[in-house]
Scaffold this active site. Structure first.
Site, PDB file in Angstrom:
ATOM      1  N   GLU A 137      -5.156  -8.394   1.360  1.00  0.00           N
ATOM      2  CA  GLU A 137      -6.020  -8.278   2.634  1.00  0.00           C
ATOM      3  C   GLU A 137      -7.473  -7.899   2.221  1.00  0.00           C
ATOM      4  O   GLU A 137      -7.742  -7.449   1.233  1.00  0.00           O
ATOM      5  CB  GLU A 137      -5.487  -6.595   3.214  1.00  0.00           C
ATOM      6  CG  GLU A 137      -3.908  -6.942   3.794  1.00  0.00           C
ATOM      7  CD  GLU A 137      -3.649  -5.559   4.366  1.00  0.00           C
ATOM      8  OE1 GLU A 137      -4.367  -4.856   4.726  1.00  0.00           O
ATOM      9  OE2 GLU A 137      -2.188  -5.355   4.510  1.00  0.00           O
ATOM     10  N   GLU A 156       0.735  -1.327  -0.050  1.00  0.00           N
ATOM     11  CA  GLU A 156      -0.153   0.093  -0.027  1.00  0.00           C
ATOM     12  C   GLU A 156       0.777   1.190   0.088  1.00  0.00           C
ATOM     13  O   GLU A 156       0.780   2.024   1.046  1.00  0.00           O
ATOM     14  CB  GLU A 156      -0.991   0.087   1.095  1.00  0.00           C
ATOM     15  CG  GLU A 156      -1.997  -1.099   1.315  1.00  0.00           C
ATOM     16  CD  GLU A 156      -3.059  -1.091   2.098  1.00  0.00           C
ATOM     17  OE1 GLU A 156      -3.065  -0.144   3.119  1.00  0.00           O
ATOM     18  OE2 GLU A 156      -3.965  -1.803   2.269  1.00  0.00           O
TER      19      GLU A 156
HETATM   20  C1  GCO Z   1      -3.159  -2.362   4.985  1.00  0.00           C
HETATM   21  C2  GCO Z   1      -2.803  -2.183   6.268  1.00  0.00           C
HETATM   22  C3  GCO Z   1      -3.129  -2.948   7.551  1.00  0.00           C
HETATM   23  C4  GCO Z   1      -4.364  -2.276   8.121  1.00  0.00           C
HETATM   24  C5  GCO Z   1      -5.631  -2.755   7.729  1.00  0.00           C
HETATM   25  C6  GCO Z   1      -6.726  -2.178   8.275  1.00  0.00           C
HETATM   26  O1  GCO Z   1      -2.118  -2.755   4.621  1.00  0.00           O
HETATM   27  O2  GCO Z   1      -3.966  -1.358   5.010  1.00  0.00           O
HETATM   28  O3  GCO Z   1      -1.872  -2.889   5.858  1.00  0.00           O
HETATM   29  O4  GCO Z   1      -1.822  -2.639   8.005  1.00  0.00           O
HETATM   30  O5  GCO Z   1      -4.433  -2.947   9.396  1.00  0.00           O
HETATM   31  O6  GCO Z   1      -5.649  -2.282   6.247  1.00  0.00           O
HETATM   32  O7  GCO Z   1      -6.884  -0.869   8.189  1.00  0.00           O
END
Ligand code: GCO
Length: 433
Positions: free
Chosen positions: A343, A158
């Site tokens: 994710e 990200e």
């Molecule tokens: C991401 C984040 C996570 C967060 C999750 C929830 O990559 O966005 O890596 O670390 O914890 O997205 O906000």
């Protein structure tokens, strides 16, 4: 075979911040700034995964996952950011990787999940072009060290959050609020990604290498010309700014123009950034509603929160159909050959009652999003795996420990892990797949 997995990241779970030769990261520094993190929380102890990784691996085995997507903490393995490797830090990841493999779980590391060594920040961090080269050296070293057992690599997680939240809005480490620095950071993060792809390929031609990008599709309340512009800018800022360089070798012209700033591109950079990757790691959580606002900076729109919308504990809209649409769109528009969902998940106000945690909202979110993903797959999108965010409750960045995303509950006083109803649901879903 479809890969079922869970995701975590180093600073959010490891703890042991001052152990084994780990040096501070920008998150150790940022979390000390008064008001930066809810309740003045930090990752010093977190879920103590550094010491409890065996128990956590056992939980993954119980869940029945095929793969574990975690991140390597750069400040643990190269405390000075560039140069000497820290053996004690490497030993931890050796134990973790071996422990996963012993349980039949494939290790899937990300190399950068926002915990830049403070030593790198002291030299300008991602605002400094050299940082991309330090990152590539680190990537090369990790490939050499773990490549006998690790075949799947994610370079950067990200870059949207690192660049914009960390350097433009200042709500994440390093807490800078400057558009030009945000643009520089985004470019150097993407350059670091491309250089790391080359570095890893140099180590081995059998590595599968990708990048993880998060996507937040936008809608507006109407379809006036202004509504469409608001959507266009939001999409450009959140999504195209990162996907276009990687998959089309260019920054979106409309956004470059609207920013009115220089992107510090050197000759050859866009070829490096757009080096073919084996897969896109796609993160999806929610969609947003936007409205045109001529006064808004840096782009003329704002995010609004219309009532009557189903929202998670983060205030994020629950909208699974958008997930299907997004995957189909990314496949068609960018011609991506392989996707892994790296994710997807939701935060809720979970409570332990009589030793159990019932989280029907998370079960529902998970079920609907898995269905939405498989819908896209059935319609021809090449999706090879899904990693739920997250294995366990953890340090949710600026929200501290207030927001719980885990399938497994963590009591931060005792470090007791309790699988929630959603963990049982995920386990069944994997078993029946
Ligand atoms: C991401 C984040 C996570 C967060 C999750 C929830 O990559 O966005 O890596 O670390 O914890 O997205 O906000």
């Amino acid at each position: 075979m479809f890969t079922w997995g869970v995701s975590t990241s180093a600073y959010q779970i490891e703890g042991a911040a001052n152990e084994g030769g780990r040096a501070p990261s920008i998150w150790d520094t940022f979390s000390r700034i008064p008001g930066a993190v809810a309740n003045a929380d930090n990752g010093d102890v977190a879920c103590d995964h550094y010491h409890r990784y065996e128990e956590d691996l056992d939980l993954m085995k119980w869940l029945g996952v095929d793969a574990y997507h975690f991140s390597i903490a750069w400040p643990r393995v190269i405390p000075t950011a560039k140069g000497a490797l820290n053996k004690t830090g490497l030993d931890f990841y050796d134990r973790l990787i071996d422990g996963a493999l012993e349980r039949g779980i494939t290790p899937w590391p990300t190399l950068y999940h926002w915990d830049l060594p403070q030593a790198a920040q002291d030299k300008g961090g991602w605002n400094n072009r050299d940082c991309a080269y330090w990152f590539a050296e680190y990537a090369h070293a990790m490939g050499e060290k773990f490549g006998d057992r690790v075949k799947n690599w994610v370079t950067i997680n990200e870059p949207f959050c690192s660049a914009w939240l960390g350097h433009l809005y200042g709500v994440m480490a390093p807490g800078i609020k400057d558009l030009q620095i945000g643009i520089n950071a985004s470019h150097h993060l993407l350059l670091g990604h491309g250089l790391a792809v080359d570095a890893l390929r140099q180590v081995s031609s059998d590595f599968k290498v990708g990048v993880t990008l998060n996507f937040t599709p936008a809608i507006a309340l109407g379809d006036s010309a202004e509504d469409l512009l608001a959507i266009q800018y939001a999409d450009g800022f959140d999504n195209r700014w990162f996907a276009d360089p990687v998959f089309k070798a260019s920054y979106p012209k409309d956004i470059v123009e609207a920013f009115g700033k220089e992107v510090p591109i050197h000759p050859g950079d866009m070829e490096i950034i757009s080096r073919p990757v084996d897969f896109l790691g796609l993160n999806y959580y929610f969609r947003q509603t936007v409205q045109y606002d001529a006064q808004a900076k840096p782009l003329p729109y704002k995010v609004i929160n219309p009532p009557g919308v189903e929202r998670t504990g983060m205030g994020w809209e629950v909208h699974a159909e958008t997930f299907t649409k997004l995957l189909k769109y990314m496949h068609k528009e960018y011609g991506i050959k392989e996707f892994f969902i790296t994710e997807n998940g939701s935060a809720w106000d979970d409570k332990v009652v009589d030793g159990k945690v019932d989280d029907p909202n998370r079960v529902s979110y998970l079920e609907r999003h898995l269905d939405a993903m498989f819908q896209a797959k059935a319609e021809g999108v090449p999706i090879s795996g899904y990693f739920a965010w997250s294995l366990i409750d953890n340090f949710e960045w600026a929200y501290g420990y207030e927001k719980r995303f885990g399938l497994i509950h963590v009591d931060y006083q005792t470090q007791k892990r309790t699988p929630k109803s959603s963990a049982y649901y995920y386990r069944e879903r994997i078993k029946n797949s």
